[in-house]
Design a protein around this motif. Structure first.
Motif, PDB file in Angstrom:
ATOM      1  N   VAL A  47       0.835  -1.199   0.000  1.00  0.00           N
ATOM      2  CA  VAL A  47       0.000   0.000   0.000  1.00  0.00           C
ATOM      3  C   VAL A  47       0.873   1.254   0.000  1.00  0.00           C
ATOM      4  N   MET A  48       1.953   1.230   0.774  1.00  0.00           N
ATOM      5  CA  MET A  48       2.835   2.406   0.808  1.00  0.00           C
ATOM      6  C   MET A  48       3.489   2.626  -0.554  1.00  0.00           C
ATOM      7  N   LEU A  50       2.147   1.844  -3.339  1.00  0.00           N
ATOM      8  CA  LEU A  50       1.075   2.387  -4.176  1.00  0.00           C
ATOM      9  C   LEU A  50       0.936   3.888  -3.958  1.00  0.00           C
ATOM     10  N   VAL A  51       1.019   4.319  -2.704  1.00  0.00           N
ATOM     11  CA  VAL A  51       0.949   5.753  -2.414  1.00  0.00           C
ATOM     12  C   VAL A  51       2.078   6.473  -3.139  1.00  0.00           C
ATOM     13  N   ALA A  54       1.370   6.523  -6.862  1.00  0.00           N
ATOM     14  CA  ALA A  54       0.300   7.455  -7.191  1.00  0.00           C
ATOM     15  C   ALA A  54       0.815   8.892  -7.140  1.00  0.00           C
ATOM     16  N   TRP A  55       1.708   9.132  -6.195  1.00  0.00           N
ATOM     17  CA  TRP A  55       2.256  10.474  -6.048  1.00  0.00           C
ATOM     18  C   TRP A  55       3.039  10.862  -7.298  1.00  0.00           C
ATOM     19  N   ARG A  56       3.797   9.924  -7.826  1.00  0.00           N
ATOM     20  CA  ARG A  56       4.716  10.264  -8.912  1.00  0.00           C
ATOM     21  C   ARG A  56       4.055  10.212 -10.279  1.00  0.00           C
ATOM     22  N   ARG A  57       2.962   9.374 -10.397  1.00  0.00           N
ATOM     23  CA  ARG A  57       2.354   9.269 -11.724  1.00  0.00           C
ATOM     24  C   ARG A  57       1.441  10.443 -11.976  1.00  0.00           C
ATOM     25  N   ASP A  58       1.220  10.754 -13.209  1.00  0.00           N
ATOM     26  CA  ASP A  58       0.218  11.749 -13.543  1.00  0.00           C
ATOM     27  C   ASP A  58      -0.965  11.122 -14.255  1.00  0.00           C
ATOM     28  N   ARG A  59      -0.860   9.825 -14.543  1.00  0.00           N
ATOM     29  CA  ARG A  59      -2.011   9.213 -15.228  1.00  0.00           C
ATOM     30  C   ARG A  59      -3.070   8.904 -14.190  1.00  0.00           C
ATOM     31  N   PRO A  60      -4.277   9.354 -14.454  1.00  0.00           N
ATOM     32  CA  PRO A  60      -5.322   9.180 -13.425  1.00  0.00           C
ATOM     33  C   PRO A  60      -5.696   7.720 -13.241  1.00  0.00           C
ATOM     34  N   ALA A  61      -6.158   7.398 -12.037  1.00  0.00           N
ATOM     35  CA  ALA A  61      -6.499   6.016 -11.713  1.00  0.00           C
ATOM     36  C   ALA A  61      -7.805   5.618 -12.374  1.00  0.00           C
ATOM     37  N   ARG A  62      -8.022   4.345 -12.393  1.00  0.00           N
ATOM     38  CA  ARG A  62      -9.274   3.841 -12.938  1.00  0.00           C
ATOM     39  C   ARG A  62     -10.122   3.283 -11.817  1.00  0.00           C
TER      40      ARG A  62
END
Lengths: 314, 865, 169
Positions: A47-48, A50-51, A54-62
Motif C-alpha cells: 500500500v505504501m 502504491l501511495v 500514485a504520487w509520482r504518476r500523472d495518469r489518473p487512476a481507474r
C-alpha cells in the motif's frame, strides 16, 4: 568457588512470552502470528508503494483500482484468514475427557488451585505444576472481581468472571518453568498478581501430586517447632491452611508446600526466608491492597522462627 | 486592464422545476400573530449588526456556530494537552522496571484519566468543534439550525469536564480504567467517590455529544444552499452525517450503563451482583455496544477531513465520491455489529466468536475502499507538498498499519494472546492517533487561516510533523513486540529482565519526541497570531464554500446565499469568485424583519422550501447548563436539596429558552430569482424542528432499547433469578397498556389538528386532556410496580429502571402539554404557529409506543408470588 | 544541493531510528555477543576501578587513604554482592540503593551504610564485624528480626563489599 547466582528474572521465573511457545495452543498461535505478520507486512509495504507510485504518476487512476484494492484484495485475504483462524481456534479449544482438571480461582491478588477437584482434591496456590504432553482443563473462576489467566508461553488467555466458570484447555509440551500474569485490571496490586507454571515429565508430575496431597513435611528439625507454634498462636490458621497442622481455612493461599515454590507473593519475589520475613512483617508495603494484614507486631525471634518454619515446608 | 467585477453577471442558468411553486398553503396563511418585526431593540439594526457577536462578558451569551465551534476546539485542545501530560507521566513510570516514580494508586488514576480525558473530553468535542464550525460554512448556511442547543451542549461539556478533572483536587480521581469494568467499579470494591466522579461528570459531558448529533443531522439535512442536493454536498458532510447517526444510536448504551452503575453505587441496586441475578458481563456488553462505534465516530471525521483536504492539494475532485459515500454509510452500519471483539476472552460461545470475528474483519473492506479512493485521488495530478499534506501522508502510513494490526486482532486465536497486552495498546494508538490526531493537526494547519486570517509557518509545521511522526513510531511501533513478549496492560510496574526493559525505555523516549512535536505546533500557533503572513483569498486553492470570503469570514457567513450547481463550487462556478463575496447574487439579501435567518431545504434535493429563523444571542442555554451542572455536582456531593435547586434552575432556563414562539405563518420573498416566496418556519415534515425532533426520538428509542437489552440479557443468562422475580400487578399493567393507546391517539389528534389548521381552543383542550392521561399513566405504571421490590433481583431492578425511564418521558410530556396550553391561554401564540404541538404529536406517539412495550413486558415478566 | 542534504539527513535519522528499534528488541544477558560484551564490561570496569581507586586514594598528596583501606573487604566482589542481595531477599526488609526492587521498610534503609558507626546496633562497622553479622545476625543480637539466612563467608564478604560502596545517603 564461583557459585552461579541467578542473574535475571528469566532464570528464576521462566519464559513469559508468546514468542517462546512451549505449549500446544501457544505454538499454533505463534505460527498464525508469523504468517499474519508476513502477509500483512507485505500488504502494508504494498500500500505504501502504491501511495508513492500514485504520487509520482500523472495518469489518473481507474475505477478498477478501487474495486480490486479496496474490495477484492481485502475480501480474499479475509477469507483466507478466517479459514486459518477458525481451524486454529477449533484445534486449540478441543476439549479432552482424559484431561487433568484443575480448578483455578482468582482472588485479589492471588491464585487458588485445586487439582483433580472431583478426585484427589489437592489444594495449592500460586505456583501451578503441570504434566508435559498431557491436556489440562482449567476451570477458571473468580472470588471477587474479573481477573484473567494468561501464560503466554503455553496458551492464550481466558477471563475469570465471578458467577461463571470459563474453561481453558492447555497442553504444555516442554518441561520447564514459565511465568504467567493476571491480564485483566483488578485493582491496586494488579501488576503484582503473577504466577508460575512448572511443567514436569508425567512420571515426576504424578509423584509430585501424590506428595502434595499428603500432609506438610513439618518441623523436620526441633528448632522449627517454635515457628509452627507462632503460626498457630498468632491466628495465621484463620486464613491459611497447612495440611497436617491447620486445616479448613480457605481465605488465603494454602501453605502446605510453600517453601517448595520458586516465588512468593504470587510470582513476584524469590522464595527464601529473607523475603518471607519481609512479607509477613510488612505485606502492605510490598503488595498494597492485599487482604493480608502486616504482622509487624511479631517479636524479632518470633518473626525469624515462623519464617524459618514456613520456608522449611517443602 | 478590465476588472471582471464590473462586467455584467454571467447568464443565469435555466430555472429548475423544483423552484416552480411555493409550498402549498404558504400564501394563504395570514401573517396574523406572526412576529413580523424584530425583537425589542433590534428594529434599527442593519444586517451586519443583527449578526454581530456581542463583545466583553456578553460574548458568553453568543450562540453563533463560529463562536461555539471555536470554544469546542480550544477547550478540546486544552484537554488534549492535559491528557498528554498524564501520558508522559505513565511513560516516565514505565521507563525502567520496578520504578517508584508513581505509586500504584496514583498510576492507576493517571492511566484511567488519560484514557477518559482523551476519549470523552478531547476526541469527541474536538470533532464536534470542527463540525459545528464548518458545517454551515460548507453547506451555504448562516448558522446551524439549533444554535442554542449547540451553546447548551458546549456548556454541559465544559462543566462535565470540570467535574471530572476536579476529582484530582479532591484526591478522588477515578482509578478503575477508562472502561470501569464491574465488579471492580461497584460500591463493594471501589469505595469513595472516585467512580462517581467519572460516572456523573462524563454523563454530563455526553449531553454535548448527543445534542451535537441532533444538530448535525438537522443542519445537514435541512439547511443546505439552494441546489445542493445530497450528492452535491461536500464529502465531509456525508462523514459527519453518518457520524451523527452513529452518536445518536451508539451513545445511549453507555448512558444507560452509567446510570445503572451509578444507581448501584448510590442506591445499592444489584444490576451486576451475581448473588442477586446480576451479571458483570452486562456492563461489558453495554459499554462495548457504545465503545466500538465510538472509535469509528472518532475515526470517520478524521477521514472526512483528509477527504476534504487531499483533493485541494491535488487540484482535482475526490476520486470515487460515490464509492466513498457508500463505504462510509456501510461502515456506520457495520460498526454496530462488532462490539464483542473486545470480549473474546470472556468465554463467549464459539459461534459468537466466529460471527464477531468475521464481522470485524469485514469492516476492513469499506475502510480499504476509502483509503484506495484517497490513493487514487493522489494519482490524478502532481500533489503539492504542504504542511497539511504531510499530515495526510502520516495518516496514510500510521492508520493503514493500525488497521492491519486490527485485522490481526480480529482472528480469535491471536486475540487470545494479544488481548489486554501492549499489542492492543500499540494498535489502538496507531488507529486513533493515525486516524484522528494526525488528520486533526493537518486540519488545524489548513483551517487556522480561516479562524485567524493568518497562515502558520511552513518551516515550523514540517518540524512539528517530523517530530510527531518519528516520536510516535518510536514510541508505539515496538510496543507490538512488547505485547507479544507477554507484557500485560495497565500495570504500574514490571520485573526486570523479562525482555521488556529496553522496549519500554525506547517507548518513553519516543513519547517525549512526540510531545516535542506538539510543543512546536503550540509555539507556532501563538507566534503566527502576530507574526504569520496574512492569508489572501482562498490561500489553499480550495473548492468548498467556506473559503468564499478572504479570511476572516464575517459573522454572517454569506451576505446572500448562492445557488449551488457543483460539488466544487469555487472551482466550477465563476460567479462566486469573480466579484467581492458580499456582492454575490443569492437568497435572503434583504433583511426586512431584522432577524437572523437562513434558507431551509428539502433533505434530498436541496430545493429551497422555507426560511429558517435563527435565535439571537441569549443567556438561557448557559443558565440551563449551569442548572444541570449544579444538579449533577450536588448529587455527587450527596447534597440532594442542592440538586433540587439545580433542577429548578435548569427548568427555568429551558422554559425561558422555548417560550418565544416561532415566526411560523409568515411568508416572505426569499430573494431567489423571480420573487420566489417562501414560508417562514413551516409547520410540516420539512421543518428542521421536525427533523431534530425525529433525531431526538431516535436517541430516546436507543436509550429504551438499551434498557430492554439489559432486561432481555438478564432474562437469558440468569433465567432462574429472572423467573423467580415477582411479577408486576397485571391489572395496572393492562391499564397502562390501554392508556398508552389513548396517549397515542391523542397525540396523533393534536398533530392532525395543527396540520389541518384547527382552532386553537381545540388544540388547547387536547393538550390538557393529554396532560391528565399522562399523569394517569404515570400512576398506573407506579401501581403496577408496587408489589415488586427493586432490590430483590437484578431483573426487578431493570424493571424499575424501565419504568423510571418511561416516567421521565411522561414528565417531559406533562410539562410540554401544560406549557403549550399555557401559551395559548395567555395569547402568546397565534394560529399557524403550531410547531410545538406538531412536534408534541410525534413525541407523544413515540412515548406511547415505549410505554406500551414496557407495559406488555410487565404483563409477562417474572412470576406472581 | 539542499535537497541531497535533506535526503542524507533523513536517511541517517531513519537509520538511527531503526537501529534504536533493533536495539530495543534485544535481550541483554543472553547469547554469545551479549556474554562477550558483559565480559568486556567486567574487564573494563575492573580497570576503571583500579584507576579510580588510585585516584581516590589521594595519590596527589602522597598520603595513604586510611578510611578506604579500613573498609576494604578482603576477597569481596561488590557487583556479586548486589546480585546476592536479590538472591537472599534483603530488599523485602531494607531499602538498598542500586538493588532493583529493594524497597522494604521492615528494617532500616541501607543508603549511606558505609558512613555508619555500628552494624545492627551491636557491632562496630568494619569488615570483620559486618561479615560476622551477615553470617548470623541472631547470634549477635538475639532479639533481632533479621533472620539467619544461611549466608556463607564468601557470600557475606561480597555483600559487605557492596554495602561499603554506599556512601552519603
Amino acid at each position: 568457588m564461583e557459585r552461579d547466582i541467578p542473574q535475571s528474572a528469566l532464570d528464576i521465573y521462566g519464559a513469559q512470552s508468546a514468542l517462546e511457545p512451549a505449549g500446544f495452543g501457544a505454538a499454533i498461535v505463534f505460527d498464525l502470528t508469523f504468517a499474519m505478520t508476513v502477509a500483512f507486512g507485505t500488504v502494508f509495504v504494498g500500500v505504501m508503494l502504491l501511495v508513492w507510485l500514485a504520487w509520482r504518476r500523472d495518469r489518473p487512476a481507474r475505477h478498477w483500482w478501487v474495486w480490486s484494492g479496496g474490495i477484492v484484495l481485502p475480501v480474499v485475504s479475509i477469507l483466507v484468514l478466517m479459514v486459518a483462524s477458525t481451524a486454529a481456534l477449533v484445534a486449540m479449544t478441543r476439549s479432552d475427557d482424559t484431561a487433568l482438571v484443575v480448578d483455578v480461582t482468582g482472588h485479589q491478588f492471588w491464585w487458588d488451585l485445586v487439582y483433580d477437584p472431583d478426585g484427589l482434591a489437592v489444594r495449592d496456590a500460586n505456583e501451578m505444576v503441570l504434566p508435559a504432553g498431557r491436556p489440562v482443563t482449567l476451570r477458571l473462576q473468580s472470588a471477587d472481581v474479573i481477573h484473567s489467566f494468561w501464560v503466554p508461553s503455553l496458551s492464550g488467555k481466558m477471563d475469570m468472571i465471578p458467577g461463571r466458570v470459563n474453561t481453558l484447555t492447555l497442553t504444555a509440551t516442554e518441561p520447564g518453568r514459565y511465568r504467567g500474569q493476571c491480564a485483566e485490571f483488578c485493582g491496586l496490586s494488579h501488576p503484582r498478581m503473577a504466577f508460575e507454571v512448572v511443567v514436569l515429565e508425567p512420571a515426576a508430575f504424578d509423584r509430585w501430586l501424590i506428595r502434595t496431597a499428603g500432609e506438610a513435611r513439618d518441623a523436620a528439625r526441633p528448632e522449627l517447632l517454635r515457628g509452627r507454634q507462632v503460626f498457630i498462636d498468632y491466628g495465621c490458621a484463620a486464613c491459611h491452611a497447612v495440611r497436617g497442622v491447620a486445616t479448613g481455612a480457605r481465605l488465603g493461599p494454602d501453605l502446605t508446600r510453600v517453601g517448595a515454590r520458586g516465588s512468593l507473593g504470587a510470582g513476584m519475589w524469590r522464595m527464601n526466608q529473607g523475603n518471607l520475613a519481609g512479607w509477613i512483617a510488612d505485606v502492605g508495603d510490598m503488595k498494597p491492597g492485599a487482604k493480608m494484614p502486616s504482622y509487624n507486631h511479631l517479636s524479632g525471634p518470633d518473626l525469624r522462627a515462623v519464617s524459618a518454619w514456613l520456608v522449611s515446608l517443602k | 486592464m478590465t476588472d471582471a467585477r464590473h462586467d455584467p453577471p454571467p447568464a443565469v442558468p435555466p430555472r429548475s422545476d423544483a423552484y416552480e411553486t411555493a409550498p402549498k398553503g404558504a400564501r394563504e396563511t395570514a401573517p396574523k400573530g406572526a412576529r413580523e418585526t424584530a425583537p425589542k431593540g433590534a428594529r434599527d439594526k442593519d444586517f451586519e449588526q443583527v449578526w454581530a457577536t456581542p463583545d466583553g462578558a456578553r460574548a458568553l451569551s453568543s450562540v453563533s456556530h463560529r463562536v461555539v465551534g471555536k470554544r469546542f476546539l480550544i477547550t478540546g485542545f486544552i484537554f488534549f494537552l492535559i491528557a498528554g501530560i498524564l501520558a508522559l507521566l505513565v511513560r516516565l513510570q514505565l521507563m525502567v522496571p520496578e520504578n517508584t516514580f508513581l505509586d500504584s494508586e496514583t498510576y492507576n488514576q493517571v492511566f484511567t484519566m488519560h484514557g477518559t480525558i482523551m476519549m470523552f473530553l478531547f476526541a469527541i468535542p474536538m470533532l464536534e468543534g470542527f463540525a459545528v464550525y464548518l458545517i454551515p460554512l460548507m453547506i451555504g448556511a448562516r448558522d446551524l439550525v439549533f444554535p442554542r442547543l449547540g451553546a447548551f451542549g458546549y456548556y454541559c461539556y465544559l462543566f462535565g469536564g470540570i467535574i471530572v478533572l476536579s476529582s484530582f483536587v479532591f484526591d478522588a480521581a477515578p482509578a478503575g480504567g477508562w472502561f470501569m469494568y464491574v465488579p471492580l467499579s461497584t460500591s463493594q470494591y471501589t469505595q469513595g467517590l472516585s467512580a462517581d466522579f467519572w460516572l456523573i461528570g462524563i454523563t454530563l459531558a455526553e449531553i454535548a455529544s448527543v445534542t451535537a448529533a441532533i444538530e448535525i443531522i438537522a443542519s445537514i439535512l435541512c439547511s443546505r444552499a439552494p441546489g445542493m442536493s445530497l450528492t452535491r454536498m461536500p464529502i465531509l458532510m456525508w462523514y459527519l452525517l453518518v457520524t451523527a447517526f452513529m452518536i445518536a444510536i451508539g451513545f445511549p448504551p453507555l448512558i444507560i450503563g452509567s446510570i445503572l452503575l451509578e444507581a448501584e453505587r448510590l442506591l445499592g441496586l444489584p444490576f451486576f451482583d451475581i448473588t442477586q441475578g446480576g451479571d458483570p458481563l452486562l456492563w461489558q456488553h453495554l459499554f462495548w455496544l457504545f465503545g466500538h462505534p465510538e472509535v469509528y465516530i472518532i475515526f470517520l471525521p478524521g477521514a472526512g477531513m483528509v477527504a476534504t483536504m487531499l483533493p485541494v492539494f491535488v487540484g482535482k475532485p475526490l476520486f470515487g465520491y460515490g464509492f466513498a459515500v457508500a463505504a462510509v454509510v456501510t461502515m456506520g452500519f457495520l460498526s454496530f455489529g462488532l462490539w464483542a471483539h473486545h470480549m473474546f476472552a470472556t468465554g463467549l460461545p464459539i459461534l459468537s466468536l466466529s460471527l464477531f470475528s468475521a464481522a470485524s474483519t469485514m469492516v476492513a473492506v469499506p475502510t480499504g475502499v476509502q483509503i484506495f479512493c484517497f490513493i487514487a485521488t493522489l494519482s490524478l495530478a502532481r500533489p503539492r507538498l504542504t504542511v497539511p499534506m504531510y499530515f495526510i501522508l502520516g495518516f496514510l502510513f500510521i492508520f493503514v498499519l493500525g488497521g492491519l494490526t486490527g485485522v490481526m486482532l480480529a482472528a480469535v486465536p491471536f486475540n487470545l494472546q494479544a488481548h489486554d497486552s501492549y499489542f492492543v495498546v500499540a494498535h489502538l494508538h496507531y488507529v486513533l492517533i493515525g486516524g484522528f490526531v494526525f488528520p486533526m493537526f493537518g486540519a488545524l494547519y489548513y483551517w487556522v487561516p480561516h479562524f485567524t486570517g493568518r497562515m502558520m509557518s511552513e518551516r515550523l509545521g514540517k518540524w512539528a510533523f517530523w517530530l510527531m511522526f518519528s516520536g510516535f513510531n518510536l514510541a508505539f511501533f515496538m510496543m507490538h513486540l512488547t505485547g507479544l513478549r507477554g507484557m500485560p496492560r495497565r500495570i504500574a510496574t514490571y520485573p526486570a529482565d523479562l525482555g521488556w526493559d529496553r522496549l519500554n525505555m525506547l517507548s518513553t523516549f519516543g513519547a517525549f519526541v512526540l510531545a516535542a512535536g506538539i510543543a512546536v505546533f503550540i509555539v507556532d500557533f501563538f507566534r503566527h497570531r502576530h507574526a504569520g503572513p496574512k492569508a489572501g483569498h482562498d490561500p489553499w486553492g480550495a473548492a468548498t464554500l467556506e473559503w468564499l470570503h478572504t479570511p476572516v469570514t464575517p459573522d454572517y457567513n454569506f451576505r446572500a446565499i448562492p445557488e449551488i450547481r457543483s460539488r466544487e463550487p469555487l472551482w466550477d462556478q465563476p460567479e462566486l469568485t469573480d466579484r467581492p463575496a458580499t456582492e454575490i447574487a443569492g437568497a435572503l439579501r434583504d433583511n426586512a424583519d431584522h432577524r437572523r435567518e437562513t434558507i431551509g431545504c428539502d433533505p434530498v434535493t436541496g430545493a429551497p422550501v422555507q426560511i429558517l429563523r435563527l435565535p439571537h444571542p441569549t443567556w438561557f442555554p448557559l443558565i440551563a447548563a449551569l442548572g444541570l451542572a449544579v444538579l449533577f455536582g450536588a448529587t455527587l456531593a450527596s447534597l440532594y436539596w442542592l440538586s433540587g435547586v439545580g433542577a429548578g434552575i435548569a427548568l427555568a432556563g429551558f422554559t425561558g429558552w422555548v417560550w418565544e414562539p416561532s415566526d411560523s405563518g409568515a411568508v416572505r420573498d426569499s430573494g431567489i430569482r423571480d420573487g420566489l416566496e417562501l414560508p417562514v418556519n413551516v409547520v410540516n415534515r420539512h421543518s428542521h424542528l421536525y427533523v431534530g425532533n425525529m433525531a431526538m426520538i431516535l436517541i430516546l428509542f436507543a436509550l429504551f432499547a438499551s434498557l430492554l437489552f439489559a432486561g432481555m440479557y438478564l432474562w437469558n443468562t440468569q433465567p432462574l433469578s429472572a423467573d423467580a422475580t415477582q411479577r408486576p400487578a397485571r391489572i395496572y399493567a393492562l391499564l397502562t397498556l390501554g392508556l398508552a393507546v389513548v396517549v397515542f391517539t391523542l397525540s396523533w389528534m393534536i398533530s392532525r389538528s395543527v396540520l389541518l389548521g384547527g382552532p386553537l381552543m381545540l388544540t388547547a383542550m387536547l393538550n390538557v386532556l393529554l396532560a391528565v392521561i399522562v399523569a394517569g399513566v404515570a400512576l398506573t405504571l407506579t401501581l403496577a410496580l408496587v408489589p415488586v421490590d427493586p432490590w430483590s433481583s437484578a431483573f426487578a431492578a431493570v424493571g424499575w429502571t424501565l419504568a423510571a425511564y418511561i416516567g421521565a418521558l411522561l414528565a417531559v410530556m406533562l410539562y410540554w402539554t401544560l406549557f403549550n396550553a399555557l401559551r395559548k391561554l395567555v395569547g402568546a401564540v397565534g394560529p399557524g404557529q403550531g410547531l410545538p404541538d406538531f412536534l408534541l404529536g410525534s413525541f407523544g406517539k413515540a412515548a406511547a409506543v415505549m410505554t406500551a412495550i414496557t407495559a406488555a413486558a410487565f404483563l409477562f415478566a417474572g412470576t406472581p408470588q | 544541493m539542499a535537497r541531497t542534504k535533506a535526503y542524507a539527513v533523513g536517511i541517517a535519522l531513519t537509520g538511527a531510528a531503526l537501529a534504536a528499534m533493533v536495539w530495543s528488541a534485544g535481550r541483554p544477558g543472553h547469547g554469545m555477543a551479549a556474554r562477550l560484551v558483559a565480559h568486556l564490561a567486567v574487564v573494563a570496569d575492573a580497570a576503571f576501578g583500579d584507576v579510580a581507586g588510585w585516584l581516590r586514594s589521594g595519590a596527589a598528596d602522597g598520603q595513604p587513604d586510611w578510611a578506604s583501606a579500613a573498609q576494604d573487604v578482603w576477597q569481596g566482589d561488590a557487583d556479586r554482592g548486589a546480585a546476592l542481595m536479590v538472591h537472599y531477599g534483603c530488599g523485602s526488609c531494607h531499602v538498598i540503593p542500586g538493588v532493583t526492587g529493594a524497597r522494604g521498610s521492615v528494617g532500616p534503609g541501607l543508603g549511606g551504610f558505609a558512613d555508619r558507626a555500628y552494624v545492627g546496633g551491636v557491632l562496630p562497622n568494619e569488615p570483620a564485624g559486618l561479615v560476622r553479622w551477615l553470617i548470623d545476625p541472631p547470634l549477635h543480637s538475639p532479639q533481632t528480626a533479621m533472620p539467619d539466612l544461611g549466608v556463607d563467608e564468601a557470600d557475606a564478604r561480597d555483600m559487605a563489599a557492596y554495602l561499603y560502596t554506599l556512601r552519603g545517603g
